[in-house]
Every structure is written in structure tokens, then in C-alpha cells.
Design an enzyme around this catalytic site. Structure first.
Site, short mmCIF file in Angstrom:
data_model
loop_
_atom_site.label_atom_id
_atom_site.label_comp_id
_atom_site.label_asym_id
_atom_site.label_seq_id
_atom_site.Cartn_x
_atom_site.Cartn_y
_atom_site.Cartn_z
N ASP A 1 0.92 -1.19 -0.14
CA ASP A 1 0.20 -0.10 0.03
C ASP A 1 0.66 1.23 0.19
OD1 ASP A 1 -2.19 -1.63 0.11
OD2 ASP A 1 -1.91 -1.61 2.41
N GLU A 2 2.31 0.91 -0.06
CA GLU A 2 2.80 2.37 -0.54
C GLU A 2 2.23 3.03 -1.34
OE1 GLU A 2 4.03 -1.08 -1.10
OE2 GLU A 2 5.81 -1.62 0.71
N GLY A 3 1.76 2.99 -2.40
CA GLY A 3 0.95 3.84 -3.53
C GLY A 3 1.98 3.72 -4.91
N LYS A 4 2.41 1.69 -5.06
CA LYS A 4 3.11 1.46 -6.33
C LYS A 4 1.79 1.95 -7.79
CE LYS A 4 3.17 -2.41 -4.87
NZ LYS A 4 2.36 -1.97 -2.67
N GLY A 5 0.18 2.28 -7.58
CA GLY A 5 -0.25 2.41 -8.21
C GLY A 5 0.22 3.74 -9.37
N ALA B 1 -3.61 -7.66 -4.26
CA ALA B 1 -3.05 -6.98 -4.49
C ALA B 1 -4.01 -5.81 -4.86
CB ALA B 1 -2.06 -6.33 -5.59
N GLY B 2 -4.03 -4.67 -4.56
CA GLY B 2 -5.57 -3.01 -4.89
C GLY B 2 -4.58 -1.83 -5.53
N HIS B 3 -3.95 -1.59 -6.29
CA HIS B 3 -3.58 -0.72 -7.40
C HIS B 3 -4.07 0.86 -7.33
CE1 HIS B 3 0.31 -3.27 -7.92
NE2 HIS B 3 -0.16 -2.96 -6.32
N THR B 4 -4.41 1.53 -6.49
CA THR B 4 -5.24 2.52 -7.04
C THR B 4 -4.18 3.52 -8.35
OG1 THR B 4 -5.78 2.26 -4.58
CG2 THR B 4 -6.86 4.31 -5.98
N GLN C 1 2.32 -6.35 -3.57
CA GLN C 1 2.17 -5.86 -2.02
C GLN C 1 3.96 -4.88 -1.78
OE1 GLN C 1 1.38 -9.42 -3.45
NE2 GLN C 1 -0.77 -8.81 -2.76
N PRO D 1 -9.25 -0.82 8.04
CA PRO D 1 -8.50 0.50 8.68
C PRO D 1 -7.24 -0.36 7.93
CG PRO D 1 -10.26 -0.58 10.36
CD PRO D 1 -10.62 -1.13 9.35
N ARG D 2 -6.04 0.50 7.85
CA ARG D 2 -4.73 0.51 7.77
C ARG D 2 -3.93 0.45 8.99
NH1 ARG D 2 -4.35 2.45 1.28
NH2 ARG D 2 -4.61 0.89 0.89
N SER E 1 5.44 12.27 -4.01
CA SER E 1 3.87 12.91 -4.96
C SER E 1 2.92 13.31 -3.84
CB SER E 1 3.72 11.52 -4.91
OG SER E 1 1.40 11.21 -4.78
#
Ligand code: IMP
Length: 421
Positions: A12-16, A38-41, A222, A302-303, A410
Site C-alpha cells: 500500500d505504498e502507492g505503487k499504482g 493487491a489493490g493498485h489505485t 504487496q 482500516p490500515r 508525490s
């Protein structure tokens, strides 16, 4: 340059967003491990896209995307994602290739993922329940069903029958309903019709494009600390997000990789269980969670939030030989009086600068902090010189600590909200 984008923390580092920015300089974007956990936003104009299995490069209409052999594919979730993207106007057509060697996530993998978690009680890993672990277990036990099996329904039927027979013995032990191999076969035979056009021998395809000097962007999922070998085991995923996974998960040789970019959030988050020395369980942590929208893109959970842990990032950088760092979400820290960074741990009265392999030891580590003055506003800033001085001090300290340049910062979720140096 052929580049790899890899998470430098617990995911969840913002790779997307970083992949999306770098895609313009690539011809092919390839995923090499993980699955729909995975969930790339990616935010483009007013539209937000969340990608789970399909490489983020698909949002650029002239790029080819590959789901490599190291990925585990849940066909149901793949087809849902494909339909959602098409519904949003993304044309996939012939731009997507799926490795015939990739493994299929089966319904019993998902069921057993959830079952194992509930049987672990308080010791549960906190998985995404997408069947990832059990699917990789079958892969390594050499009984997995692969994408290429969708091309031959007789083989598919036989394999499902054999596996379901075994699985049903376990169902009896756990006292849950048995699986019906005929129903699973019928379901997967339907998926086969829709997936077949995308199936390719991507190992030969990727090596061919590499020889032809096309530019390849590896999209890691991940994060390094979730790596099955190098992460905070057992609170990890079941694949190798670190650099080695990029080769075993695509079939490309190591020489095909020229540059590794680690993506690091300006603070730390973690979903699921496991030690997290710099975790903030107070209002400061809540504030970061709300402001940063720190809720799982795949599960909505929630993270857990905390200060930036540089011991973690330095370890991740070492593991994958990171050449550059992309820092994300610095704007989430705007408006704080002070900002802390973890530069080491106190373990049984002494200071250490590494992550103990023994989880019980890691759980005893207390963070040692360096404190920085806060800053007012980094939101939307697009030039380094326009950043507040205290933000620059924060960034430059991290660069010195890691010995790696921070080449992208970013400052918001949109494509243009980024500083490149
Ligand atoms: P699994 O990959 O679903 O088996 O979950 C194993 C661990 O990895 C859990 O702590 C998950 O929360 C975490 N995890 C898996 N995928 C991601 C991701 O994309 N981002 C962050 N954490 C993840």
C-alpha cells in the site's frame, strides 16, 4: 530502461500511481507475483481505478500488459475486473496477455484461506482471504491447476476431480460442506471460454520483446516486508515481491532489469497482524488514517498507521538493490507540529539497526526516533524548490540515511501532483 517498481514497506505504498507515471516510458507492463490480494489505485482526472490483477499499465491505451507466470489468478475476480474496466471505457482488446504457466485460484483455496484464519483465532495473519496462500501451497506441492489447463477441458476436468477428492477429505476433518467437482468444472469451463483469447506463452513473448529492445516495466505487488522469504514471517504473503520474484515470475533474465525504484510512503502503514514498532495507536495515528484514506483498496479494512520506519526501508532497499526512491503521500503529514522518523530499535537495552528474524524478538523492539519540525503545505506542489524548508530537511535526511536519492515525491493522488528531481 527496463525498470522495476517495488514496495519498500508492508504494501500500500502507492505503487499504482508511480507505475502509472512511469508507464509512459515503457512498452510493456508486467505483473510477476501475488494475485487479487493487491489493490493498485490510480486517479486520472476525476476517475479512480482500482486494479487487482490486471497491470496498471492497461490504463494507457497503447501499452501491452502481461500477467506473468508468478501470479495466481482467480478467474472470477479477473473477469469482474476486466468488465469493470471496460465499463469505465478502458479498451483491453489484444493488449492483455496471461501466462499459461500462472496458477489458478480455485474456490476451495478461498474457503480454506478463510477457514485457516478463523482457526488461528488471535494469531491469525489477517489475510485478504483471496485464496492466495492455499493456491501457492498447491503450486509448491505440485498439484496446482494452471491457466494452460483451461485450454484442454479433459485435462482440466481430471485435475479438478483429483484435487477435489483430496480437498473433500480435509472438508470432512474440518466438518465443512464438501466441494462438488462437477460444479467447479462447469464454472471453470465457462471461464475458460472468456480467458482463452488472452492466454500466451509469456516467457517466450517477454524474452522476444526484451531481445527487440522494447522497454519493460515490472509492477511489483504487496511490499518487501510481506515477502515470504525476507518479510516478517509468518505475517507475510506467500510470494516474493522482492527483486528475485521479478525473474522467477516472468522468465526474464536478471540482465533484463536496469533500474529498481522503491516506493515508500512518507509514513508507515500495515494491514493485517504482525509487529509494527513505529505504530501509532493514538489520535496522531487516527488522523493519518483519516487524512490518508488508509483503508484497504481490496478489503476496506482500516490500515494500521505509524511514523516512517527507516530500518524497514533500508532493509527493503538492500534486498532489492533499489537505485531510487519514490516517496508518496507527503501531503498527508501537512499541518503536524512535529514529525518523527524511526532510525533504529531499542532491543533489551541496546540499540540495533536491523530487523530480527525471530518474530518474538522483533515484537520487543521499541522505536528510536529522530524528530523533525512539521510543515504547513506540500499539497499539489510540483517543484522541489516550492516545498517548505522543513519538508526538504525531512526528505534530505532520509536520502542520507538510505544513501539513495528520492527522485519522485508525490504530493496528491492525481497524476500531475508529483515532483520529479
Ligand atoms: P494474503 O496475501 O491475502 O495471504 O495476506 C497476507 C498478508 O499480506 C496480510 O497481512 C495482508 O493484509 C497482506 N497483504 C496482502 N496483499 C496486500 C496488499 O496488496 N497490500 C497490503 N497488504 C497486503
Amino acid at each position: 530502461m527496463n525498470r522495476l517498481v517495488i514496495g519498500a514497506q508492508w504494501g500500500d505504498e502507492g505503487k499504482g500511481k508511480i507505475v502509472d507515471i512511469l508507464t509512459k516510458d515503457a512498452d510493456i507492463v508486467v505483473r510477476y507475483q501475488g494475485g487479487s490480494n493487491a489493490g493498485h489505485t490510480v486517479c486520472i482526472d476525476d476517475e479512480t481505478f482500482i486494479l487487482h490483477l490486471i497491470p496498471s499499465g492497461i490504463l494507457h491505451k497503447d501499452k501491452i500488459c502481461v500477467i506473468g507466470n508468478g501470479v495466481v489468478i482467480d478467474p472470477k475476480s479477473f473477469l469482474e475486473e476486466k468488465r469493470t474496466l471496460e465499463g469505465l471505457g478502458v479498451e483491453i482488446g489484444e493488449r492483455l496477455l496471461i501466462s499459461e504457466k500462472a496458477h489458478l485460484v480455485m474456490p476451495y483455496h478461498k474457503e480454506f484461506d478463510a477457514l485457516k484464519e478463523s482457526s488461528l483465532g488471535d494469531d491469525k495473519i489477517g489475510t485478504t482471504k483471496r485464496g492466495i496462500g492455499p493456491c501457492y501451497v498447491d503450486k509448491h506441492a505440485r498439484v496446482g491447476i494452471r491457466i494452460c489447463d483451461l485450454l484442454s477441458l479433459d485435462i482440466l476436468k481430471k485435475k479438478i476431480e483429483t484435487n477435489v477428492e483430496e480437498i473433500n477429505k480435509l472438508c470432512d476433518v474440518y466438518g465443512i460442506d464438501r466441494f462438488n467437482h462437477k460444479e467447479i468444472f462447469e464454472e471453470y469451463a465457462e471461464y475458460a471460454k472468456e480467458i482463452t483469447p488472452y492466454i500466451r506463452n509469456t516467457v517466450y513473448y517477454l524474452n522476444g520483446v526484451y531481445k527487440n529492445k522494447k522497454k519493460i516495466l515490472f509492477e511489483g505487488a504487496q511490499g518487501s516486508l510481506l515477502d515470504i522469504d525476507f518479510g516478517t514471517y509468518p505475517f507475510v504473503t506467500s510470494s516474493n515481491p522482492t527483486v528475485g520474484g521479478a525473474f522467477s515470475g516472468t522468465g526474464l533474465p536478471y540482465k533484463a532489469l536496469e533500474n529498481v525504484i522503491g516506493v515508500m510512503k512518507a509514513y508507515t502503514t500495515r494491514v493485517g497482524n504482525g509487529p509494527f514498532p513505529s505504530e501509532l495507536t493514538d489520535d496522531v495515528g487516527d488522523n493519518i488514517r483519516q487524512k490518508g484514506g488508509e483503508f484497504g483498496a481490496t478489503t476496506g479494512r482500516p490500515r494500521r498507521c505509524g511514523w516512517l520506519d527507516l530500518v524497514v526501508v533500508k532493509y527493503a532497499a538492500m534486498l532489492s538493490g533499489m537505485d531510487e526512491i519514490a516517496m508518496t503521500k507527503i501531503d498527508v503529514l501537512d499541518g503536524m507540529d512535529e514529525i518523527k522518523v524511526c532510525t533504529g530499535y531499542e532491543y533489551e537495552g541496546r540499540k540495533i539497526g536491523f530487523i530480527p528474524s525471530q518474530l518474538e524478538e522483533f515484537a520487543k523492539c521499541k522505536p528510536v526516533y529522530k524528530t523533525f519540525e512539521g510543515w504547513d503545505n506540500t499539497k499539489n506542489v510540483e517543484s522541489y524548490s516550492d516545498l517548505p524548508d522543513s519538508a526538504k530537511q525531512y526528505i534530505e535526511f532520509i536520502e542520507r540515511f538510505l544513501g539513495i536519492p528520492i527522485t519522485m515525491i508525490s504530493t496528491g493522488s492525481k497524476r500531475n501532483e508529483v515532483i520529479t528531481r
